[in-house]
Design a protein around this motif. Sequence first.
Motif, PDB file in Angstrom:
ATOM      1  N   ARG A  17       0.831  -1.201   0.000  1.00 36.28           N
ATOM      2  CA  ARG A  17       0.000   0.000   0.000  1.00 36.28           C
ATOM      3  C   ARG A  17       0.872   1.259   0.000  1.00 36.28           C
ATOM      4  O   ARG A  17       0.573   2.235  -0.686  1.00 36.28           O
ATOM      5  CB  ARG A  17      -0.937  -0.002   1.207  1.00 36.28           C
ATOM      6  N   LEU A  18       1.954   1.238   0.778  1.00 40.02           N
ATOM      7  CA  LEU A  18       2.874   2.376   0.814  1.00 40.02           C
ATOM      8  C   LEU A  18       3.496   2.590  -0.569  1.00 40.02           C
ATOM      9  O   LEU A  18       3.557   3.716  -1.062  1.00 40.02           O
ATOM     10  CB  LEU A  18       3.963   2.173   1.864  1.00 40.02           C
ATOM     11  N   LEU A  19       3.954   1.511  -1.192  1.00 41.71           N
ATOM     12  CA  LEU A  19       4.545   1.632  -2.530  1.00 41.71           C
ATOM     13  C   LEU A  19       3.546   2.209  -3.528  1.00 41.71           C
ATOM     14  O   LEU A  19       3.884   3.078  -4.334  1.00 41.71           O
ATOM     15  CB  LEU A  19       5.050   0.277  -3.027  1.00 41.71           C
ATOM     16  N   LYS A  20       2.314   1.750  -3.469  1.00 46.73           N
ATOM     17  CA  LYS A  20       1.276   2.264  -4.381  1.00 46.73           C
ATOM     18  C   LYS A  20       0.981   3.740  -4.115  1.00 46.73           C
ATOM     19  O   LYS A  20       0.788   4.518  -5.052  1.00 46.73           O
ATOM     20  CB  LYS A  20       0.007   1.424  -4.265  1.00 46.73           C
ATOM     21  N   ARG A  21       0.943   4.125  -2.841  1.00 47.40           N
ATOM     22  CA  ARG A  21       0.698   5.525  -2.501  1.00 47.40           C
ATOM     23  C   ARG A  21       1.820   6.416  -3.032  1.00 47.40           C
ATOM     24  O   ARG A  21       1.573   7.482  -3.600  1.00 47.40           O
ATOM     25  CB  ARG A  21       0.571   5.692  -0.986  1.00 47.40           C
ATOM     26  N   LEU A  22       3.047   5.965  -2.887  1.00 41.62           N
ATOM     27  CA  LEU A  22       4.178   6.727  -3.405  1.00 41.62           C
ATOM     28  C   LEU A  22       4.136   6.814  -4.929  1.00 41.62           C
ATOM     29  O   LEU A  22       4.455   7.852  -5.508  1.00 41.62           O
ATOM     30  CB  LEU A  22       5.502   6.103  -2.943  1.00 41.62           C
ATOM     31  N   ALA A  23       3.715   5.732  -5.562  1.00 42.44           N
ATOM     32  CA  ALA A  23       3.668   5.707  -7.027  1.00 42.44           C
ATOM     33  C   ALA A  23       2.604   6.642  -7.581  1.00 42.44           C
ATOM     34  O   ALA A  23       2.742   7.151  -8.697  1.00 42.44           O
ATOM     35  CB  ALA A  23       3.406   4.279  -7.513  1.00 42.44           C
ATOM     36  N   LYS A  24       1.550   6.905  -6.818  1.00 41.09           N
ATOM     37  CA  LYS A  24       0.453   7.757  -7.290  1.00 41.09           C
ATOM     38  C   LYS A  24       0.786   9.244  -7.264  1.00 41.09           C
ATOM     39  O   LYS A  24       0.127  10.032  -7.930  1.00 41.09           O
ATOM     40  CB  LYS A  24      -0.806   7.511  -6.458  1.00 41.09           C
ATOM     41  N   GLN A  25       1.781   9.635  -6.489  1.00 40.74           N
ATOM     42  CA  GLN A  25       2.144  11.048  -6.400  1.00 40.74           C
ATOM     43  C   GLN A  25       2.744  11.514  -7.732  1.00 40.74           C
ATOM     44  O   GLN A  25       3.556  10.814  -8.328  1.00 40.74           O
ATOM     45  CB  GLN A  25       3.167  11.277  -5.285  1.00 40.74           C
ATOM     46  N   ALA A  26       2.366  12.692  -8.166  1.00 36.98           N
ATOM     47  CA  ALA A  26       2.955  13.255  -9.379  1.00 36.98           C
ATOM     48  C   ALA A  26       4.424  13.619  -9.141  1.00 36.98           C
ATOM     49  O   ALA A  26       5.252  13.535 -10.042  1.00 36.98           O
ATOM     50  CB  ALA A  26       2.172  14.473  -9.836  1.00 36.98           C
ATOM     51  N   LEU A  27       4.727  14.024  -7.906  1.00 37.83           N
ATOM     52  CA  LEU A  27       6.088  14.417  -7.549  1.00 37.83           C
ATOM     53  C   LEU A  27       6.424  13.909  -6.158  1.00 37.83           C
ATOM     54  O   LEU A  27       5.640  14.066  -5.229  1.00 37.83           O
ATOM     55  CB  LEU A  27       6.234  15.953  -7.556  1.00 37.83           C
ATOM     56  N   ILE A  28       7.588  13.319  -6.042  1.00 36.05           N
ATOM     57  CA  ILE A  28       8.160  12.959  -4.742  1.00 36.05           C
ATOM     58  C   ILE A  28       9.497  13.695  -4.638  1.00 36.05           C
ATOM     59  O   ILE A  28      10.306  13.656  -5.571  1.00 36.05           O
ATOM     60  CB  ILE A  28       8.417  11.435  -4.611  1.00 36.05           C
ATOM     61  N   VAL A  29       9.713  14.368  -3.525  1.00 34.76           N
ATOM     62  CA  VAL A  29      10.995  15.009  -3.243  1.00 34.76           C
ATOM     63  C   VAL A  29      11.637  14.217  -2.109  1.00 34.76           C
ATOM     64  O   VAL A  29      11.070  14.123  -1.022  1.00 34.76           O
ATOM     65  CB  VAL A  29      10.831  16.488  -2.829  1.00 34.76           C
ATOM     66  N   ILE A  30      12.779  13.618  -2.391  1.00 40.89           N
ATOM     67  CA  ILE A  30      13.529  12.884  -1.364  1.00 40.89           C
ATOM     68  C   ILE A  30      14.736  13.736  -0.999  1.00 40.89           C
ATOM     69  O   ILE A  30      15.611  13.975  -1.829  1.00 40.89           O
ATOM     70  CB  ILE A  30      13.966  11.484  -1.850  1.00 40.89           C
ATOM     71  N   ASP A  31      14.744  14.179   0.230  1.00 45.65           N
ATOM     72  CA  ASP A  31      15.787  15.079   0.719  1.00 45.65           C
ATOM     73  C   ASP A  31      16.774  14.302   1.592  1.00 45.65           C
ATOM     74  O   ASP A  31      16.458  13.242   2.121  1.00 45.65           O
ATOM     75  CB  ASP A  31      15.124  16.193   1.534  1.00 45.65           C
ATOM     76  N   ASP A  32      17.944  14.841   1.751  1.00 50.92           N
ATOM     77  CA  ASP A  32      18.987  14.298   2.639  1.00 50.92           C
ATOM     78  C   ASP A  32      19.483  12.925   2.200  1.00 50.92           C
ATOM     79  O   ASP A  32      19.828  12.078   3.028  1.00 50.92           O
ATOM     80  CB  ASP A  32      18.501  14.256   4.094  1.00 50.92           C
ATOM     81  N   PHE A  33      19.561  12.703   0.903  1.00 48.08           N
ATOM     82  CA  PHE A  33      20.128  11.462   0.371  1.00 48.08           C
ATOM     83  C   PHE A  33      21.626  11.466   0.647  1.00 48.08           C
ATOM     84  O   PHE A  33      22.308  12.450   0.394  1.00 48.08           O
ATOM     85  CB  PHE A  33      19.868  11.394  -1.142  1.00 48.08           C
ATOM     86  N   GLY A  34      22.112  10.386   1.207  1.00 40.62           N
ATOM     87  CA  GLY A  34      23.548  10.242   1.415  1.00 40.62           C
ATOM     88  C   GLY A  34      24.060  10.688   2.770  1.00 40.62           C
ATOM     89  O   GLY A  34      25.267  10.751   2.974  1.00 40.62           O
ATOM     90  N   LEU A  35      23.159  10.989   3.699  1.00 41.35           N
ATOM     91  CA  LEU A  35      23.619  11.453   5.015  1.00 41.35           C
ATOM     92  C   LEU A  35      24.070  10.315   5.915  1.00 41.35           C
ATOM     93  O   LEU A  35      25.037  10.456   6.648  1.00 41.35           O
ATOM     94  CB  LEU A  35      22.520  12.239   5.729  1.00 41.35           C
ATOM     95  N   ALA A  36      23.337   9.220   5.894  1.00 40.76           N
ATOM     96  CA  ALA A  36      23.654   8.104   6.789  1.00 40.76           C
ATOM     97  C   ALA A  36      23.753   6.814   5.979  1.00 40.76           C
ATOM     98  O   ALA A  36      23.086   6.664   4.953  1.00 40.76           O
ATOM     99  CB  ALA A  36      22.578   7.969   7.860  1.00 40.76           C
ATOM    100  N   LYS A  37      24.551   5.907   6.459  1.00 41.46           N
ATOM    101  CA  LYS A  37      24.736   4.625   5.791  1.00 41.46           C
ATOM    102  C   LYS A  37      23.403   3.876   5.718  1.00 41.46           C
ATOM    103  O   LYS A  37      22.600   3.931   6.646  1.00 41.46           O
ATOM    104  CB  LYS A  37      25.757   3.792   6.564  1.00 41.46           C
ATOM    105  N   MET A  38      23.170   3.204   4.613  1.00 43.90           N
ATOM    106  CA  MET A  38      21.927   2.452   4.420  1.00 43.90           C
ATOM    107  C   MET A  38      22.213   0.954   4.507  1.00 43.90           C
ATOM    108  O   MET A  38      23.238   0.474   4.032  1.00 43.90           O
ATOM    109  CB  MET A  38      21.325   2.757   3.041  1.00 43.90           C
ATOM    110  N   THR A  39      21.264   0.221   5.097  1.00 42.57           N
ATOM    111  CA  THR A  39      21.376  -1.239   5.130  1.00 42.57           C
ATOM    112  C   THR A  39      20.981  -1.789   3.756  1.00 42.57           C
ATOM    113  O   THR A  39      20.402  -1.078   2.931  1.00 42.57           O
ATOM    114  CB  THR A  39      20.442  -1.841   6.195  1.00 42.57           C
ATOM    115  N   GLU A  40      21.257  -3.052   3.545  1.00 44.20           N
ATOM    116  CA  GLU A  40      20.875  -3.690   2.277  1.00 44.20           C
ATOM    117  C   GLU A  40      19.359  -3.661   2.098  1.00 44.20           C
ATOM    118  O   GLU A  40      18.870  -3.417   0.995  1.00 44.20           O
ATOM    119  CB  GLU A  40      21.402  -5.124   2.210  1.00 44.20           C
ATOM    120  N   LEU A  41      18.614  -3.891   3.172  1.00 43.36           N
ATOM    121  CA  LEU A  41      17.154  -3.862   3.087  1.00 43.36           C
ATOM    122  C   LEU A  41      16.659  -2.452   2.741  1.00 43.36           C
ATOM    123  O   LEU A  41      15.733  -2.294   1.939  1.00 43.36           O
ATOM    124  CB  LEU A  41      16.522  -4.340   4.396  1.00 43.36           C
ATOM    125  N   GLU A  42      17.268  -1.433   3.324  1.00 41.47           N
ATOM    126  CA  GLU A  42      16.877  -0.056   3.009  1.00 41.47           C
ATOM    127  C   GLU A  42      17.159   0.285   1.551  1.00 41.47           C
ATOM    128  O   GLU A  42      16.349   0.938   0.888  1.00 41.47           O
ATOM    129  CB  GLU A  42      17.617   0.922   3.934  1.00 41.47           C
TER     130      GLU A  42
END
Length: 141
Positions: free
Chosen positions: A41-66
């Motif tokens: 449901r979360l993935l579908k909700r994100l897909a329906k948005q005309a625009l998504i702004v993802i801020d602060d990419f690269g600040l903290a290390k990400m796990t493989e799952l993330e």
Amino acid sequence: IRHRQALAQHACRSGYSAQYLRLPTLLAQFVQARAQGTYDRLLKRLAKQALIVIDDFGLAKMTELEKQDLLEAIEERYGSGALIVTSQLPIGDWHEYLGGGRIADAILDRLVHSAHRIELSSRESMRKERSSLKQAGQSAK
């Protein structure tokens, strides 16, 4: 309002659906959705948005799952809406930040393939600039 948030706000005022998310917040939403059984449901909700702004990419290390969650979100909306990613990390360092390998390749392929890149030159922090302006305004009183 922060400049990155203003992009999403302008899209909304222009009649588009938009959502501003800091990457750590988005990753936490994936954890919560997985625990509640609402991941799809979360993935579908994100897909329906005309625009998504993802801020602060690269600040903290990400796990493989993330990284996998981020790939799923990008893949789900690929070709159906706009995505703005903001980062202080130079684009040349993104592959290494994502750990190299196939997931990094897949994420970057989808992000960079049809991207318009805007790179700002190095300068003082916006927060530091505003603080200096505020102090100058107070001393002028």
